[in-house]
Design a protein around this motif. Structure first.
Motif, PDB file in Angstrom:
ATOM      1  N   ARG A 192       0.922  -1.057  -0.003  1.00 32.28           N
ATOM      2  CA  ARG A 192      -0.126  -0.100   0.004  1.00 32.28           C
ATOM      3  C   ARG A 192       0.795   1.055  -0.106  1.00 32.28           C
ATOM      4  N   GLN A 193       2.042   1.248   0.867  1.00 30.40           N
ATOM      5  CA  GLN A 193       2.726   2.275   0.920  1.00 30.40           C
ATOM      6  C   GLN A 193       3.509   2.401  -0.637  1.00 30.40           C
ATOM      7  N   ARG A 194       3.716   1.396  -1.209  1.00 28.64           N
ATOM      8  CA  ARG A 194       4.486   1.749  -2.377  1.00 28.64           C
ATOM      9  C   ARG A 194       3.473   2.089  -3.525  1.00 28.64           C
ATOM     10  N   LEU A 195       2.163   1.845  -3.407  1.00 26.04           N
ATOM     11  CA  LEU A 195       1.178   2.310  -4.350  1.00 26.04           C
ATOM     12  C   LEU A 195       0.978   3.927  -4.054  1.00 26.04           C
ATOM     13  N   VAL A 196       0.992   4.166  -2.881  1.00 22.99           N
ATOM     14  CA  VAL A 196       0.721   5.766  -2.514  1.00 22.99           C
ATOM     15  C   VAL A 196       1.877   6.302  -3.058  1.00 22.99           C
ATOM     16  N   ALA A 197       2.996   5.789  -2.802  1.00 24.58           N
ATOM     17  CA  ALA A 197       4.224   6.444  -3.539  1.00 24.58           C
ATOM     18  C   ALA A 197       4.201   6.577  -4.942  1.00 24.58           C
ATOM     19  N   TYR A 198       4.037   5.519  -5.575  1.00 26.17           N
ATOM     20  CA  TYR A 198       3.825   5.627  -6.986  1.00 26.17           C
ATOM     21  C   TYR A 198       2.696   6.665  -7.440  1.00 26.17           C
ATOM     22  N   PHE A 199       1.633   6.634  -7.017  1.00 32.23           N
ATOM     23  CA  PHE A 199       0.650   7.809  -7.472  1.00 32.23           C
ATOM     24  C   PHE A 199       1.044   9.036  -7.185  1.00 32.23           C
ATOM     25  N   ASP A 200       1.739   9.086  -6.144  1.00 32.20           N
ATOM     26  CA  ASP A 200       2.251  10.483  -5.601  1.00 32.20           C
ATOM     27  C   ASP A 200       3.630  11.013  -6.486  1.00 32.20           C
ATOM     28  N   ASN A 219       2.058  12.473  -9.394  1.00 30.23           N
ATOM     29  CA  ASN A 219       1.430  13.772  -9.100  1.00 30.23           C
ATOM     30  C   ASN A 219      -0.146  13.935  -9.017  1.00 30.23           C
ATOM     31  N   CYS A 220      -0.433  12.529  -8.818  1.00 28.07           N
ATOM     32  CA  CYS A 220      -2.158  12.451  -8.754  1.00 28.07           C
ATOM     33  C   CYS A 220      -2.636  12.968  -7.172  1.00 28.07           C
ATOM     34  N   ILE A 221      -3.916  13.626  -7.609  1.00 26.24           N
ATOM     35  CA  ILE A 221      -4.295  14.315  -6.341  1.00 26.24           C
ATOM     36  C   ILE A 221      -4.620  13.525  -5.035  1.00 26.24           C
ATOM     37  N   SER A 222      -5.177  12.195  -5.298  1.00 24.00           N
ATOM     38  CA  SER A 222      -5.693  11.468  -4.169  1.00 24.00           C
ATOM     39  C   SER A 222      -4.826   9.990  -4.412  1.00 24.00           C
ATOM     40  N   PRO A 223      -3.505  10.013  -3.946  1.00 22.79           N
ATOM     41  CA  PRO A 223      -2.700   8.916  -4.112  1.00 22.79           C
ATOM     42  C   PRO A 223      -3.355   7.785  -3.212  1.00 22.79           C
ATOM     43  N   ASP A 224      -3.855   8.253  -2.071  1.00 23.99           N
ATOM     44  CA  ASP A 224      -4.360   7.027  -1.097  1.00 23.99           C
ATOM     45  C   ASP A 224      -5.672   6.430  -1.635  1.00 23.99           C
ATOM     46  N   GLU A 225      -6.618   7.195  -2.224  1.00 23.74           N
ATOM     47  CA  GLU A 225      -7.738   6.607  -2.783  1.00 23.74           C
ATOM     48  C   GLU A 225      -7.272   5.591  -3.904  1.00 23.74           C
ATOM     49  N   LEU A 226      -6.385   6.060  -4.907  1.00 27.27           N
ATOM     50  CA  LEU A 226      -5.852   5.357  -5.812  1.00 27.27           C
ATOM     51  C   LEU A 226      -5.203   4.085  -5.525  1.00 27.27           C
ATOM     52  N   ALA A 227      -4.662   4.183  -4.214  1.00 31.30           N
ATOM     53  CA  ALA A 227      -3.784   3.112  -3.875  1.00 31.30           C
ATOM     54  C   ALA A 227      -4.990   1.880  -3.415  1.00 31.30           C
ATOM     55  N   ASP A 228      -5.974   2.528  -2.743  1.00 36.77           N
ATOM     56  CA  ASP A 228      -7.000   1.466  -2.133  1.00 36.77           C
ATOM     57  C   ASP A 228      -7.798   1.045  -3.352  1.00 36.77           C
ATOM     58  N   GLU A 229      -7.910   1.815  -4.448  1.00 37.29           N
ATOM     59  CA  GLU A 229      -8.702   1.475  -5.437  1.00 37.29           C
ATOM     60  C   GLU A 229      -8.178   0.151  -6.146  1.00 37.29           C
ATOM     61  N   THR A 230      -6.571   0.317  -6.250  1.00 39.03           N
ATOM     62  CA  THR A 230      -5.790  -0.642  -6.859  1.00 39.03           C
ATOM     63  C   THR A 230      -5.742  -2.122  -6.108  1.00 39.03           C
ATOM     64  N   LEU A 231      -5.795  -1.774  -4.788  1.00 39.74           N
ATOM     65  CA  LEU A 231      -5.892  -3.265  -3.976  1.00 39.74           C
ATOM     66  C   LEU A 231      -6.981  -3.704  -4.096  1.00 39.74           C
ATOM     67  N   ASN A 232      -8.145  -2.900  -4.031  1.00 43.89           N
ATOM     68  CA  ASN A 232      -9.385  -3.391  -4.013  1.00 43.89           C
ATOM     69  C   ASN A 232      -9.797  -4.132  -5.276  1.00 43.89           C
TER      70      ASN A 232
END
Lengths: 201, 344
Positions: free
Chosen positions: A37-45, A48-61
């Motif tokens: 999850r941390q790697r996903l948030v860092a990737y989306f961040d 330069n995505c606005i909501s890296p946390d949401e996109l990370a959760d979407e990916t994992l879901n």
């Protein structure tokens, strides 16, 4: 990579199975999930995505759902599959912004209002002082050895820092790489503690 | 798990958003699939934030950091933490310097200081163990002395035979002896291939006294110098630039120096061979490049030894040594070393 729109729920059993799949047979007690999850948030961040946390959760879901609905996933590794899904999620976030006629720059944060507005200098100073107070508290929560490592590893000018790190690695009898990883983890723990203190106030 | 080392510069460029798209995509994938890379990336990001806070970033890197890296609230909060942490650590070190003695810029570690720092923080170190280590050191030093005396005798003998070799080279039919010009004034002279060159005063890698001396902060006032044959050699040790231009070593080169020996300390890696090229501060080739150079040492203490004709180095000019990996596939930039030459 689009899944059927029917309602799907991430139940505890599905989540447990997802954790096992991520662990690849080695029980990490959920650490592998947190790492991913941390790697996903860092990737989306980094994208330069606005909501890296949401996109990370979407990916994992999506990955968990695919695993649940199909029973297994043919892939080189769970990490590789998560990356593949993350890429799709990122591209979709760009395309959905185009459909809504939202400028890509707005999606990608270049014109993020939060970023443009600078807090007043006094607020910045107060925030920094508060953070230093929390640091004092959180440093006290660390073991002595970890306190030594993090202070010696990260403090100093460029060349002094290199020398300190070499001495530290020699003193602890570990490689520079191992020292870097250890120092990084201690700093992450410290930062999380400081943010928790800041959030609690 | 992939054990391939990743160049610090490439990782920094990736974090600043300045890597070409195909390389950035490769790093994107590695950030998920390679635990080593992911760890290195996290460590590099923290170092980058600290460098910014400490004012070590300059030029293009600083511009990219402020325009790209700071665009993200998450990354800005990391920099805020770095600021607070550096302030906290500085206040702590000033208030209680004895708690964690740190290397000071320009200081030279004495042998006793090295050992006291080495053992500080360790749980148990029997005194007899320290005595045993001291005895081993004395034995090694004695062996080195014997070897050195033997080599000196060999050099004297060779020197005595020198005129005979020169004379025989002028006779027709004898083996041609090739001499490397020591005083070439032409800036385009290509230097000799240094693959088999040995350090002037070799020491075993396990000699802590040697390590303590060789790992000092890199701002030498007076170079080590030795004379071989007709011209002097000045020796220096350089460490890689952590990021960007940063601080630049000043190498004070005596006027009569024929060659400059440089030992380039390498970041930890598994690469065996490299190429080194001398460039001027605008990035143009400066008339010297090595052939394939093999790294000396192992693990965390690997280094490259090169020799540059002193005549190529103009006083007051800044140079860059560009080190690239050599092996299968495309050579990759590995590390850079910057220095300013001052000839006195």
């Amino acid at each position: 990579m689009k899944l059927d729109k029917k309602v799907w729920d991430l139940t505890p059993e599905v989540f447990e199975r997802f954790l096992e799949w991520l662990d690849e047979g080695k029980d990490s007690d959920g650490q592998r999930y947190l790492e991913m999850r941390q790697r996903l948030v860092a990737y989306f961040d980094r994208k330069n995505c606005i909501s890296p946390d949401e996109l990370a959760d979407e990916t994992l879901n999506r990955v968990a759902r695919r695993l649940d609905e199909e029973g297994h996933i043919e892939t080189e590794s769970p990490a590789k599959y998560c990356y593949i899904v993350a890429r799709f999620v990122f591209m979709e976030s760009l395309r959905s912004a185009e459909r809504r006629n939202v400028p890509i720059d707005d999606v990608l944060m270049q014109s993020n209002v939060d970023g443009l507005v600078q807090p007043p200098a006094e607020t910045e100073k107060a925030d920094k002082e508060a953070m230093i107070e929390h640091l004092e508290h959180c440093m006290g929560e660390l073991e002595q050895a970890n306190r030594d490592i993090i202070l010696r590893y990260y403090f100093g000018e460029e060349r002094v820092k290199i020398e300190n790190r070499r001495r530290l690695a020699a003193a602890f009898g570990i490689s520079m790489n191992a020292l870097a990883i250890r120092a990084c983890r201690i700093r992450d723990k410290l930062e999380a503690c400081v943010r928790k203190c800041a959030g609690a106030i | 798990m992939n054990k391939q080392p990743y160049a610090q510069q490439a990782i920094t460029a990736y974090l600043l958003g300045s890597l070409p798209a195909d390389e950035a995509e490769r790093f994107d994938e590695l950030s998920f699939t390679d635990d080593d890379f992911a760890a290195q990336l996290q460590a590099a990001e923290k170092d980058l934030a600290d460098a910014y806070v400490n004012g070590e970033l300059t030029g293009e890197e600083l511009r990219q950091f402020e325009s790209h890296y700071l665009a993200s609230p998450i990354r800005r909060s990391k920099v805020e933490f770095a600021q607070a942490f550096q302030t906290f650590a500085k206040e702590r070190s000033e208030a209680a310097p004895h708690e964690f003695p740190l290397a000071q810029a320009g200081s030279k570690a004495t042998i006793s200081e090295f050992f006291s720092n080495l053992f500080r923080g360790m749980q148990v170190m029997p005194k007899w163990g320290f005595a045993l280590a001291a005895l081993v050191l004395i034995g090694v030093a004695s062996w080195l002395l014997v070897v050195s005396v033997g080599r000196q005798a060999h050099v004297e003998q060779a020197r005595d035979r020198g005129p005979q070799i020169q004379n025989s080279a002028t006779e027709p039919g004898n083996t041609k002896i090739e001499k490397v010009p020591q005083n070439a004034s032409n800036g385009n002279v290509k230097g000799p291939e240094p693959e088999t060159r040995q350090e002037p005063t070799p020491r075993p890698a396990t000699d802590p006294a040697a390590n303590a001396e060789q790992k000092q902060p890199q701002r030498p006032e007076t170079p080590k110098s030795s004379r071989t044959g007709q011209s002097a050699i000045a020796s220096f040790v350089l460490t890689p630039l952590l990021r960007g231009a940063g601080q630049v070593d000043t190498l004070t080169i005596p006027k009569d120096t024929g060659s400059v020996d440089l030992r380039l300390e390498l970041e930890p890696n598994d690469i065996q061979a490299f190429r080194v090229e001398l460039k001027d501060q605008s990035g143009r080739a400066a008339g010297w490049s090595s052939g394939v150079v093999k790294a000396k040492g192992a693990g965390e203490t690997k280094s490259l030894n090169i020799r540059i004709p002193a005549t190529l180095l103009r006083s007051g000019q800044t140079y860059m040594l560009n080190v690239s990996s050599e092996g299968k596939g495309k050579p990759e930039n590995f590390s850079n070393y910057s220095f300013k030459a001052v000839v006195k």
